[in-house]
Design a protein around this motif. Structure first.
Motif, PDB file in Angstrom:
ATOM      1  N   GLY B 319     130.163   4.337  48.950  1.00  0.00           N
ATOM      2  CA  GLY B 319     130.965   3.412  49.745  1.00  0.00           C
ATOM      3  C   GLY B 319     130.412   3.176  51.131  1.00  0.00           C
ATOM      4  O   GLY B 319     131.015   2.441  51.910  1.00  0.00           O
ATOM      5  N   ARG B 453     131.936   1.260  25.668  1.00  0.00           N
ATOM      6  CA  ARG B 453     131.151   1.787  26.779  1.00  0.00           C
ATOM      7  C   ARG B 453     131.984   2.076  28.009  1.00  0.00           C
ATOM      8  O   ARG B 453     131.675   2.947  28.792  1.00  0.00           O
ATOM      9  CB  ARG B 453     130.039   0.795  27.151  1.00  0.00           C
ATOM     10  N   ASP B 454     133.018   1.277  28.231  1.00  0.00           N
ATOM     11  CA  ASP B 454     133.814   1.523  29.432  1.00  0.00           C
ATOM     12  C   ASP B 454     135.293   1.666  29.083  1.00  0.00           C
ATOM     13  O   ASP B 454     135.681   1.577  27.917  1.00  0.00           O
ATOM     14  CB  ASP B 454     133.575   0.448  30.490  1.00  0.00           C
ATOM     15  N   LEU B 456     137.905  -0.113  29.597  1.00  0.00           N
ATOM     16  CA  LEU B 456     138.627  -1.258  29.043  1.00  0.00           C
ATOM     17  C   LEU B 456     138.343  -1.380  27.547  1.00  0.00           C
ATOM     18  O   LEU B 456     139.257  -1.604  26.736  1.00  0.00           O
ATOM     19  CB  LEU B 456     138.179  -2.524  29.781  1.00  0.00           C
ATOM     20  N   GLN B 504     138.735   5.075  34.069  1.00  0.00           N
ATOM     21  CA  GLN B 504     137.331   4.699  34.257  1.00  0.00           C
ATOM     22  C   GLN B 504     136.870   4.949  35.697  1.00  0.00           C
ATOM     23  O   GLN B 504     135.752   5.381  35.931  1.00  0.00           O
ATOM     24  CB  GLN B 504     137.124   3.231  33.901  1.00  0.00           C
ATOM     25  N   MET B 510     130.705   6.365  33.682  1.00  0.00           N
ATOM     26  CA  MET B 510     130.903   4.945  33.382  1.00  0.00           C
ATOM     27  C   MET B 510     130.609   4.145  34.644  1.00  0.00           C
ATOM     28  O   MET B 510     130.894   4.588  35.740  1.00  0.00           O
ATOM     29  CB  MET B 510     132.346   4.682  32.959  1.00  0.00           C
ATOM     30  N   ARG B 511     130.037   3.004  34.499  1.00  0.00           N
ATOM     31  CA  ARG B 511     129.716   2.225  35.679  1.00  0.00           C
ATOM     32  C   ARG B 511     130.905   1.364  36.097  1.00  0.00           C
ATOM     33  O   ARG B 511     131.889   1.242  35.384  1.00  0.00           O
ATOM     34  CB  ARG B 511     128.507   1.333  35.396  1.00  0.00           C
ATOM     35  N   GLY B 512     130.777   0.804  37.301  1.00  0.00           N
ATOM     36  CA  GLY B 512     131.786  -0.143  37.753  1.00  0.00           C
ATOM     37  C   GLY B 512     133.133   0.492  37.990  1.00  0.00           C
ATOM     38  O   GLY B 512     134.043   0.312  37.209  1.00  0.00           O
ATOM     39  N   GLU B 513     133.260   1.261  39.087  1.00  0.00           N
ATOM     40  CA  GLU B 513     134.522   1.945  39.310  1.00  0.00           C
ATOM     41  C   GLU B 513     135.667   0.951  39.351  1.00  0.00           C
ATOM     42  O   GLU B 513     135.621  -0.016  40.060  1.00  0.00           O
ATOM     43  CB  GLU B 513     134.571   2.636  40.662  1.00  0.00           C
ATOM     44  N   GLN B 514     136.695   1.267  38.671  1.00  0.00           N
ATOM     45  CA  GLN B 514     137.921   0.477  38.694  1.00  0.00           C
ATOM     46  C   GLN B 514     137.610  -1.005  38.592  1.00  0.00           C
ATOM     47  O   GLN B 514     138.160  -1.832  39.312  1.00  0.00           O
ATOM     48  CB  GLN B 514     138.729   0.788  39.946  1.00  0.00           C
ATOM     49  N   ALA B 515     136.694  -1.312  37.655  1.00  0.00           N
ATOM     50  CA  ALA B 515     136.286  -2.696  37.500  1.00  0.00           C
ATOM     51  C   ALA B 515     137.352  -3.489  36.772  1.00  0.00           C
ATOM     52  O   ALA B 515     137.165  -4.661  36.483  1.00  0.00           O
ATOM     53  CB  ALA B 515     134.975  -2.749  36.711  1.00  0.00           C
ATOM     54  N   ASN B 516     138.448  -2.852  36.441  1.00  0.00           N
ATOM     55  CA  ASN B 516     139.337  -3.428  35.436  1.00  0.00           C
ATOM     56  C   ASN B 516     140.599  -4.061  35.988  1.00  0.00           C
ATOM     57  O   ASN B 516     141.433  -4.519  35.225  1.00  0.00           O
ATOM     58  CB  ASN B 516     139.727  -2.340  34.438  1.00  0.00           C
ATOM     59  N   TRP B 517     140.726  -4.061  37.308  1.00  0.00           N
ATOM     60  CA  TRP B 517     141.992  -4.531  37.863  1.00  0.00           C
ATOM     61  C   TRP B 517     142.350  -5.930  37.404  1.00  0.00           C
ATOM     62  O   TRP B 517     143.470  -6.195  36.998  1.00  0.00           O
ATOM     63  CB  TRP B 517     141.923  -4.484  39.388  1.00  0.00           C
ATOM     64  N   GLY B 518     141.382  -6.801  37.519  1.00  0.00           N
ATOM     65  CA  GLY B 518     141.644  -8.194  37.146  1.00  0.00           C
ATOM     66  C   GLY B 518     142.075  -8.284  35.686  1.00  0.00           C
ATOM     67  O   GLY B 518     143.085  -8.935  35.358  1.00  0.00           O
TER      68      GLY B 518
END
Lengths: 82, 541
Positions: B319, B453-454, B456, B504, B510-518
């Motif tokens: 970050g 893979r992730d 979601l 996630q 797993m890549r893309g932390e918290q990529a799932n909000w949307g």
């Protein structure tokens, strides 16, 4: 940088996430001089040092979690996440 | 631990011996016997600090030792003299009425083979404990040792909790009777190390609260004990009520700021010298405590705590909160080049995603070595001359860590979901709470084997499992009406997606932390629509 507020840290997660999701790692084998910093710092084992030719081999691209450590630590800037 | 009553007994010398045996459940006599039988050699010169009514002095004199007993209380010494005269040991025992802090002035250096002290140090204030121990070091003849029996605060947090609960009322009563009390010694190893002794614990009684130590003087300790002026302090692994509460907070709420922090700067662990390794870390309280727990007692090292805004090193580096500049600032502000003779930093491997190692090498000329991913591997890594195995490099996400991370996730999100449910839809609280907890922990257990893979993607098989479970349950145990089952299906789908997608962000593989909000928001909206329109379309409402 001061400590992030709750909102800042959450919105930052969102921005990072969007960017990271589509990233793919790639190596320019010509530029590699075999310092193996990428192998040294990769937490998931994407890299294998080729000790004979003093280069590194990107052998397991599927393991990559796009953390960016190898990109930052490569002294030749031979690795790209894009 | 009932030795707190000692203060009261001391006002009654005639009853003191009997009373103290009762209070220590007879254990003090066994300590005295062990000292007299094993260590009071014939013709040896022994100093007893705080001899009280002389019972130990008499036992040692009977073994042929020459004993000088000192005590601050003349009334106690009068009692002791009567005992010695009664046993006709007067030629071997001498009593002196002085305060413990004056022994260094009263006796010649090197004049004792053994110094013993039972239940005295817990009555002294901390600075005097240190002072008296240092004075003892000067009074010991070559090869001499100290035997110290006293009341100690037990080391384990559970024993400590019990100990505190039992001791508190005793302290209160003693204080009422005498307006004073005793303070059991905590962290005795720190005290002994500071004053130049190497402790060996010989006996413990009463859950570790009564212990006998033998202290060996060390030449080096006097010099080593002094920290460089730029160091903040020493770190040692502690487990007490505070760390237990901090761990409990971290288990549920570690992602909620403000994060508990450690003051950045240079710390010593063990007894580091000018050749000891320098380990760099961030200033998240849990990070520092886990690092210390992993290496305390195994290595002597300098710990350079850099400012990572109170965040763990991996997330802080990712970050932009933990950077090469922060490490450089810490090296400079602690004048590290005056503390050690080498120029090598060991950085946590997992901060390599944000701390530019080449920048540190270039700008301040310090070597950067990427340590193991996990702190527990540090002792082996250092012992092998900073060689890492692949196992030390790679991050695993074993079941124990997955369970911990499910709990961390739930701590925050359960609040977000369950508190409104408890307020507005109280009837639904338990079904939702149990489903959320059950699905989350189940997902944590089986996650590596679910396809996708992730998070979601993995939420799809999780949803299938949840709905199959619902179907089996209603068929076998509790047939429910179609509209009721429809509600359950919608709810379980939502919770499955939520559990898998949110974990996630806590998963290191797993890549893309918290990529799932949307996506989560869209799925939630879709489920809401289905929940609203479904019954209408089917004619149930």
């Amino acid at each position: 940088m001061s400590e992030p507020t709750l909102w800042e840290s959450l919105s930052e997660h969102l921005v990072l996430a969007r960017r990271l999701r589509g990233l793919e790692i790639s190596l320019d084998p010509e530029a590699c001089k075999g310092t193996w910093q990428c192998y040294e710092v990769c937490p998931v084992g994407c890299w294998t040092p080729d000790r004979v030719h003093r280069v590194v081999v990107l052998h397991d691209i599927d393991q990559c979690i796009a953390c960016g450590a190898c990109v930052l630590q490569c002294p030749e800037e031979a690795i790209e996440l894009s | 631990m009932a030795t707190v009553f000692m203060k009261w007994l001391e006002t009654e010398p005639a009853d003191y011996d009997r009373g103290i045996q009762v209070l220590t459940l007879g254990r003090l006599r066994r300590v005295h016997q062990a000292i007299a039988e094993r260590y009071a050699q014939s013709e040896s010169r022994i100093l007893e600090i705080g001899c009280g009514t002389g019972s130990l002095a008499a036992m040692m004199a009977r073994k042929g030792a020459h004993v000088i007993g000192v005590d601050a209380s003349q009334a106690m010494l009068d009692q002791a003299k009567r005992r010695i005269e009664g046993e006709q040991l007067g030629d071997r025992v001498e009593f002196v009425q002085i305060d413990a802090s004056l022994i260094g002035e009263r006796f010649d250096p090197g004049s004792f083979d053994l110094i013993v002290s039972t239940l005295v140090f817990s009555e002294l204030p901390p600075d005097e404990q240190e002072f008296v121990l240092q004075a003892c070091a000067g009074l010991l003849a070559p090869g001499g040792t100290i035997l110290l029996a006293d009341e100690f605060v037990p080391a384990g947090w559970f024993q400590r909790l019990w100990y505190t609960l039992i001791r508190l009322p005793l302290v209160f009563v003693t204080w009422i009777l005498t307006r004073t009390t005793t303070a059991a010694l905590s962290h005795p190893d720190d005290l002994f190390g500071r004053t130049g002794f190497r402790p060996e614990r010989l006996l413990t009684f009463l859950g570790g609260s009564l212990a006998l130590y033998r202290l060996f003087p060390t030449d080096a300790a006097a010099g080593e004990g002094v920290l460089p002026a730029t160091a903040v302090g020493r770190l040692s692994h502690k487990s007490n009520l505070r760390t237990w509460l901090a761990d409990l907070w971290a288990l549920f709420f570690r992602i909620i700021p403000p994060y508990p922090k450690v003051r950045p700067g240079l710390y010593a662990i063990g007894s580091p010298d000018r050749a000891s390794p320098v380990l760099v870390t961030g200033n998240f309280d849990l990070t520092v405590r886990r690092l210390v727990q992993a290496i305390d007692g195994a290595v002597d090292a300098w710990i350079l705590v850099a400012d990572s805004a109170g965040i763990n090193v991996w997330c802080a580096a990712g970050g932009g909160y933990f950077t090469a500049e922060k490490v450089i600032a810490a090296v400079k502000s602690s004048h590290l080049d005056q503390v050690v003779d080498h120029h090598a930093l060991v950085l946590p491997q997992l901060c390599a995603n944000g701390v530019d190692g080449w920048r540190i090498r270039r700008e301040i000329g310090w070597g950067v070595h990427w340590g193991p991913a996990k702190a527990v591997d540090i002792p082996v890594y250092l012992a092998n001359h900073r060689k890492k195995t692949d196992a030390m490099r790679w991050v695993r996400f074993p079941a124990k860590d997955r369970m911990e991370m499910v709990t961390v996730t739930l701590g925050f999100y359960a609040l977000l979901i369950l508190v409104p449910v408890a307020i507005f839809w109280r009837g639904l609280f338990w079904p939702i709470a149990i489903s959320l907890l059950g699905l989350s922990y189940f997902y944590g257990l089986v996650m590596p084997w679910l396809p996708g893979r992730d998070g979601l993607a993995k939420s799809v098989p999780l949803t299938v499992i949840a709905l199959t479970g619902l179907l089996v349950y209603t068929r076998l145990f509790d047939p429910m009406a179609a509209p009721h089952m429809f509600n359950w299906a919608v709810g379980l789908t939502g919770l499955s997606v939520f559990s898998a997608a949110e974990l996630q962000g806590m998963s290191p593989r797993m890549r893309g932390e918290q990529a799932n909000w949307g996506w989560e928001a869209m799925i939630a909206a879709g489920l809401g629509l289905i929940y609203w329109l479904g019954p209408l379309a089917l004619g149930w409402r």
